[in-house]
Scaffold this active site. Structure first.
Site, PDB file in Angstrom:
ATOM      1  N   GLU A 284      10.050  14.885  16.085  1.00 33.25           N
ATOM      2  CA  GLU A 284      10.350  14.670  14.551  1.00 33.25           C
ATOM      3  C   GLU A 284       9.517  15.592  13.759  1.00 33.25           C
ATOM      4  OE1 GLU A 284       9.350  11.109  12.442  1.00 33.25           O
ATOM      5  OE2 GLU A 284      11.221  11.419  11.125  1.00 33.25           O
TER       6      GLU A 284
ATOM      7  N   GLU B 294      10.692   0.811   9.927  1.00 32.53           N
ATOM      8  CA  GLU B 294      11.639   1.762   9.742  1.00 32.53           C
ATOM      9  C   GLU B 294      10.689   3.015  10.125  1.00 32.53           C
ATOM     10  OE1 GLU B 294      13.024   4.713   8.730  1.00 32.53           O
ATOM     11  OE2 GLU B 294      13.173   4.202   6.467  1.00 32.53           O
TER      12      GLU B 294
ATOM     13  N   LYS C  68       0.928  -1.121   0.126  1.00 31.67           N
ATOM     14  CA  LYS C  68      -0.092   0.175   0.120  1.00 31.67           C
ATOM     15  C   LYS C  68       0.895   1.097  -0.111  1.00 31.67           C
ATOM     16  CE  LYS C  68      -1.928   2.454   3.339  1.00 31.67           C
ATOM     17  NZ  LYS C  68      -1.864   3.872   2.962  1.00 31.67           N
TER      18      LYS C  68
ATOM     19  N   CYS D 215      13.245  10.486   7.057  1.00 26.02           N
ATOM     20  CA  CYS D 215      13.356  10.085   8.215  1.00 26.02           C
ATOM     21  C   CYS D 215      14.433  10.001   8.804  1.00 26.02           C
ATOM     22  CB  CYS D 215      12.818   8.739   8.686  1.00 26.02           C
ATOM     23  SG  CYS D 215      13.405   7.690   7.368  1.00 26.02           S
TER      24      CYS D 215
ATOM     25  N   GLY E  53       3.976   2.868  13.869  1.00 27.73           N
ATOM     26  CA  GLY E  53       4.539   1.886  14.061  1.00 27.73           C
ATOM     27  C   GLY E  53       4.419   1.168  15.415  1.00 27.73           C
TER      28      GLY E  53
ATOM     29  N   GLY F 145       7.462   4.524   8.283  1.00 27.21           N
ATOM     30  CA  GLY F 145       6.574   5.584   8.527  1.00 27.21           C
ATOM     31  C   GLY F 145       6.716   6.136   9.905  1.00 27.21           C
ATOM     32  N   SER F 146       5.827   6.677  10.705  1.00 29.89           N
ATOM     33  CA  SER F 146       6.045   7.404  12.015  1.00 29.89           C
ATOM     34  C   SER F 146       6.121   6.262  12.973  1.00 29.89           C
ATOM     35  CB  SER F 146       5.139   8.339  12.244  1.00 29.89           C
ATOM     36  OG  SER F 146       3.655   7.508  12.573  1.00 29.89           O
ATOM     37  N   THR F 147       6.807   6.765  13.985  1.00 26.17           N
ATOM     38  CA  THR F 147       7.024   5.977  15.314  1.00 26.17           C
ATOM     39  C   THR F 147       5.462   5.872  15.881  1.00 26.17           C
ATOM     40  OG1 THR F 147       9.196   6.507  15.804  1.00 26.17           O
ATOM     41  CG2 THR F 147       7.853   5.862  17.492  1.00 26.17           C
TER      42      THR F 147
END
Lengths: 293, 488
Positions: free
Chosen positions: B399, B268, B194, B302, B251, B246-248
């Site tokens: 971030e 990641e 996706k 990132c 995740g 993507g973002s933490t």
């Protein structure tokens, strides 16, 4: 005239010290006849947190030791285990093993420690890489320890499960807090004595006794633990551990193989608890000649 | 101060460059895209479509299908059906299919670059010179691994995992698709991928390319949609592996969501890299590295070097050079070949960045922005630095994912290591010094998966990439990237 035997007090192992649990709680370990063998520390969340602090304090010192030095210390552990073999065998027999099975378990434990001692200064070579990037850079990848590892060790073995869990973790430069078998905790304390007399710095391995049902949530939700290893088969505990791990993106490993399997001697148990670090640096170009690897 | 004035860059010279827009006439974009399932484009069960916009012009480019749970289920079923044959195919033959994809991508590189820039807002210079070639090279690199897997993991016979669900971000849409698909296929898995909802087009063009390549049906399935579609992939019971970039925050949600399953996971996630300049560093090169570190791809990276640590003794000089260099950056039309900093990927992201700029001002850091003009239409943000930031500031800890740099100074090496490591992230870091022993001291002590010494933001298919701590686990790229898609 009969001599009265001196009984051993079983304590826990934190930061190279042998305290009792701060909680003052205990559980009685009994043999098949129902006789009390020992009163075992029922460690608390606070004991775990103290142990974690000890493990974190020991982390950078242990990981920055020469790999060869770590190899010698693991080998020293094996030497002292060998010297105290009879003590471990009799402790296993007291906890229900046959004498033949006890001997097998202790000998496997010693050999496994020697096996991982050997990997201390070799796995980096096998699992590193110099990467031939297309630009003019020197680029290499090396494994580095993940950090502090919390372990819920095998329930069914008293000694081999501990050695199998601890050896690959410390061979790779990590430090750890280990929950020993609840039903067979005696060797945990004796093994701590071995560790404490084998040049292993205090805090590198911390061993506590008690209930996984009580402690697994605290192990997995601690924000300063980097990874968690689980050797049991309680599905609900596994799920909770994995859920809590998400709080700080802990690495979680659930190992289901029989602890007596020879496959437990392999370097991939070391690399599971390693992070690959890649470093780049430019290579000087003289004229139009590019340099690379 | 008189000496500093003497070496100041002279902007009175002719810096005006004529517009040099990339030609867009040779590309083909349909007005509507369906889902790529089992080797063909199919209408979504959801019957819904969403628009994707050019963030530089705010003009709609195309409508894209929104996959719901039923659509995802169809894609997973197709991937499952294809898995048996694909995984049993010899590595040699699998590799040849992947080589073919690499070659087709090289042939159509210009088209992919133009669409990447239209859909995502990144400068054409970057999509042309970095994103697309690296994506093609990634396929080419992993193609060669397909029949050599047993050499990668000594004493093991690695086996594929099964169906991999892959969810990728909007900052490097095609490159991230390549990072995910290439190793998965080489290892013998099938995939459901996706792309991000704001940048679906190059993944859909990749679907066309994969269809044209003759890759067996169902081996790669590409479904479009937003978070709900991603959740349907994560929660699908017949997926063996989730790979997420993507973002933490997301995740962590994924890690928790699959806790009760045996799904394998690689993440990641976010970063907040320290870029550290010592007084003995080649300062001009270091400033170049800082500029590249934070303004590359508008800071939507990132591993962006979003925290700058400057040795106190050279701080004034470095900051002046940095400001000077910022003045030379060309911000604007991403399709212009001279543009350095393009459009922010979406309105939402621009809002988030602007919020952080406000936060930084309120926290008391000193703001400096390029004095450039930015286009009236489209989503743009001036290159921004905050001076005198401190460790507790949110602009230092969190971030931002935009062209915003937080600058701190340091005196001792112990201090800068402590500060650099004192955040939850650990993706990347940069070190600038002329002294080799200092470089190795730092690279061993910085808790980060990638360390650039006297360089920054370099990528290569052979070079493993991924984080420590809350920046995720697992690696992408190189030999180590194979492990994410194999049972070893």
């Amino acid at each position: 005239m009969e001599r009265l035997e001196i009984q051993k007090t079983y304590k826990i192992f934190i930061g190279g010290q042998f305290p009792r649990t701060e909680s003052g709680r205990y559980y009685s370990l009994k043999n098949k006849k129902g006789e009390v063998l020992a009163n075992i520390c029922q460690s608390s969340r606070k004991d775990f947190r103290n142990a974690e602090v000890a493990a974190r304090s020991a982390q950078s010192g242990w990981s920055s030791r020469a790999a060869f030095n770590r190899a010698q210390i693991l080998y020293r552990v094996a030497e002292i285990l060998e010297g105290r073999k009879d003590q471990f065998i009799s402790e296993l027999i007291v906890q229900g093993s046959s004498s033949a099975a006890a001997r097998v378990e202790v000998e496997m434990a010693i050999d496994r420690m020697v096996y991982y001692s050997g990997w201390c200064d070799k796995f980096q070579q096998v699992f590193s890489a110099v990467n031939p990037v297309a630009s003019s850079h020197f680029n290499f990848s090396v494994p580095e320890p993940t950090g502090v590892v919390a372990v819920i060790a095998d329930e069914k073995s008293s000694l081999l499960g501990l050695v199998t869990a601890i050896a690959p973790i410390i061979a790779g430069g990590n430090t750890c807090v280990v929950l020993a078998s609840e039903s067979k905790p005696l060797c945990a304390v004796t093994f701590s004595e071995v560790l404490n007399t084998s040049d292993l710095p205090g805090g590198v391995v911390n061993i506590i006794t008690g209930s996984a049902q009580e402690l697994h949530t605290h192990f997995s939700s601690h924000m300063d633990v980097n990874a968690m290893v689980y050797y049991r088969d309680d599905k609900a505990q596994i799920k909770t551990i994995k859920e809590n791990a998400a709080l700080n993106v802990k690495r979680v490993f659930v190992y289901k193989e029989n602890i007596f399997s020879e496959d437990h001697a392999n370097p991939y148990y070391i690399t599971d608890l390693q992070e690959i670090k890649t470093t780049w640096h430019p290579i000087e170009n003289i004229g139009s000649a590019k340099a690379g690897y | 101060m008189s000496t500093t004035k003497e070496i100041k860059l002279n902007f009175n010279a002719a810096w005006e460059l004529a517009p040099a827009p990339e030609d867009t006439s040779h590309i083909s974009i349909k007005s509507q895209y369906d889902l790529f399932i089992n080797g063909e484009f199919v209408k979504p069960e959801s019957k819904k479509y969403f628009a994707t916009y050019n963030p530089a012009t705010e003009v709609k480019i195309a409508d894209v299908a929104e996959a719901n749970e039923k659509d995802v289920d169809k894609a997973v079923k197709a991937a499952r059906a294809a898995f048996g044959k694909w995984s049993k195919l010899s590595g040699k033959e699998r590799g040849k299919y992947i080589y073919r994809i690499a070659r087709l991508m090289q042939e159509r590189a210009r088209e992919f670059a133009v669409i990447e820039t239209m859909d995502g807002g990144k400068p054409i210079r970057e999509s042309r010179d970095i994103d697309v070639p690296l994506a093609a090279n990634h396929f080419f690199y992993y193609a060669g691994w397909a029949d050599k897997l047993e050499y990668a993991f000594p004493n093991r016979k690695p086996k594929p995992l099964g169906v991999a669900g892959q969810i990728i971000p909007w900052n490097f849409p095609l490159l991230m698709a390549a990072w995910k698909i290439a190793p998965a296929l080489a290892a013998g898995n099938t995939v459901v991928l996706k792309p991000a909802e704001t940048t679906p087009l190059t993944a859909l063009k990749l679907a066309e390319l994969i269809r044209d390549s003759g890759l067996p049906k169902g081996v790669v399935n590409i479904v479009t949609g937003a978070g709900k579609t991603g959740a349907a992939i994560v929660n699908h019971p017949d997926i063996n592996k989730i790979a997420f970039t993507g973002s933490t925050d997301v995740g962590k949600i994924i890690q928790k969501a699959i806790a009760g399953t045996d799904k394998k996971l690689t993440l990641e996630l976010g970063g907040k890299a320290a870029n550290i300049i010592f007084e003995d560093a080649p300062l001009d090169q270091a400033v170049e590295g800082v500029i590249n570190g934070i303004f590359f791809n508008q800071g939507h990276v990132c591993c962006a070097g979003s925290r700058l640590f400057v040795h106190e003794s050279v701080a004034d000089l470095v900051i002046r050079k940095l400001k000077d260099r910022m003045e030379t950056l060309r911000i604007g039309d991403p399709m212009d070949k001279n543009t350095d900093v393009g459009a922010i990927n979406s309105k939402e992201q621009l809002t988030k960045i602007n919020e952080y700029i406000t936060i930084g001002k309120n926290e008391g850091a000193e703001i400096y922005q390029s004095s450039c003009n930015i286009p009236k239409k489209g989503f743009f943000c001036k290159p921004t630095i905050f001076l005198n930031a401190s460790q507790s500031h949110r602009i230092v800890q969190e971030e931002i994912f935009g062209p915003v740099l937080a600058v701190q100074t340091f005196r001792t090496i112990e201090e800068v290591i402590e500060k650099a490591n004192n955040i939850p992230y650990g993706l990347s870091a940069g070190v600038w010094t002329d002294k080799g022993s200092k470089i190795f001291n730092l690279t061993t002590k910085l808790k980060a998966g990638v360390v650039w010494a006297n360089t920054y933001n370099k990528f290569d298919p052979v070079s493993p990439f991924g984080g420590f701590k809350e920046s995720g686990f697992g690696r992408e790229g190189g030999l180590h990237g194979l492990a994410a898609y194999l049972n070893i």
